[in-house]
Design a protein around this motif. Sequence first.
Motif, mmCIF file in Angstrom:
data_model
loop_
_atom_site.group_PDB
_atom_site.id
_atom_site.type_symbol
_atom_site.label_atom_id
_atom_site.label_comp_id
_atom_site.label_asym_id
_atom_site.label_seq_id
_atom_site.Cartn_x
_atom_site.Cartn_y
_atom_site.Cartn_z
ATOM 1 N N PHE A 19 17.284 8.317 -42.832
ATOM 2 C CA PHE A 19 18.521 7.565 -42.626
ATOM 3 C C PHE A 19 19.095 8.301 -41.362
ATOM 4 N N ARG A 44 12.640 -0.149 -38.785
ATOM 5 C CA ARG A 44 14.084 -0.201 -39.252
ATOM 6 C C ARG A 44 13.912 -1.359 -40.482
ATOM 7 N N ALA A 46 16.731 -1.692 -42.565
ATOM 8 C CA ALA A 46 18.108 -1.905 -42.745
ATOM 9 C C ALA A 46 19.048 -1.077 -41.596
ATOM 10 N N HIS A 47 20.333 -1.376 -41.785
ATOM 11 C CA HIS A 47 21.293 -0.441 -40.624
ATOM 12 C C HIS A 47 21.167 1.079 -41.220
ATOM 13 N N VAL A 49 18.558 2.693 -41.758
ATOM 14 C CA VAL A 49 17.364 3.398 -42.902
ATOM 15 C C VAL A 49 16.278 2.640 -42.177
ATOM 16 N N ILE A 62 16.866 2.363 -51.495
ATOM 17 C CA ILE A 62 17.179 1.895 -50.404
ATOM 18 C C ILE A 62 18.490 1.098 -50.516
ATOM 19 N N LYS A 66 22.241 2.568 -48.710
ATOM 20 C CA LYS A 66 23.086 1.679 -47.984
ATOM 21 C C LYS A 66 24.355 1.140 -48.735
ATOM 22 N N ASN A 67 24.484 1.281 -50.031
ATOM 23 C CA ASN A 67 25.672 1.093 -50.704
ATOM 24 C C ASN A 67 25.997 2.302 -51.542
ATOM 25 N N GLN A 68 26.602 3.415 -51.235
ATOM 26 C CA GLN A 68 26.715 4.456 -51.889
ATOM 27 C C GLN A 68 27.589 4.355 -53.150
ATOM 28 N N HIS A 103 28.522 -8.697 -49.929
ATOM 29 C CA HIS A 103 26.994 -8.534 -49.248
ATOM 30 C C HIS A 103 26.000 -8.245 -50.509
ATOM 31 N N GLU A 107 22.665 -10.480 -51.662
ATOM 32 C CA GLU A 107 21.137 -10.110 -51.519
ATOM 33 C C GLU A 107 20.593 -10.291 -52.983
#
Length: 197
Positions: A19, A44, A46-47, A49, A62, A66-68, A103, A107
């Motif tokens: 990251f 890359r 994801a943003h 990652v 992942i 990305k979504n902690q 988001h 997904e």
Amino acid sequence: MNYQDKLERLIDVKDGLIFTKEVEEAGIPRQYLNILVKENKLERVAHGVYLTPDTFDDEMYILQAKNQRAIFSHETALYLHDLIDRDPIEWSVTVPYGYNATHLRNEGVKVCTVKKPLYQMGVTELRTIYGRPIKAYNKERTICDIIRNRNNMDIAILNESIKRYLGSKDKNIPLLLRYAKELGVQNYLRKYMEILL
């Protein structure tokens, strides 16, 4: 050792998944990520990652990186705790009320929300099939969550997972009852226990 060597060593330590924030914390300028992307040594995904081409795409790790605030729950937690046999069709996560999870839904992730005081209750660290750490609810919290969500669940999955939990050696009934009380499902839990025990 130059920055690129230092970054490549860090990627090895992290099993091919890195990251941007980890690179910055190591004191490596982030442009070295772009250099490795151009050399096809990193991709890359994801943003913020990045993965090496030979690393398996660890979706769960992942997703949570990305979504902690997303904690694996419901059917996904049942699967992680080996309380059901089938792989989940979609990942299930819980987030606190007020978290914008549009988001995640876009997904294909099933998102549940809960009041903030209950959000951290029963969080534990588990491992993905690739051995990376993820946060999920423990068995007791998961059983209470599926009982709370019983009207939207396959009854066979509900019964099987409760039966497996009650038959497991590491069950914690006092903790289960405490969570059931806090989540307002103690009467339903007692009914299932009477039927399945």
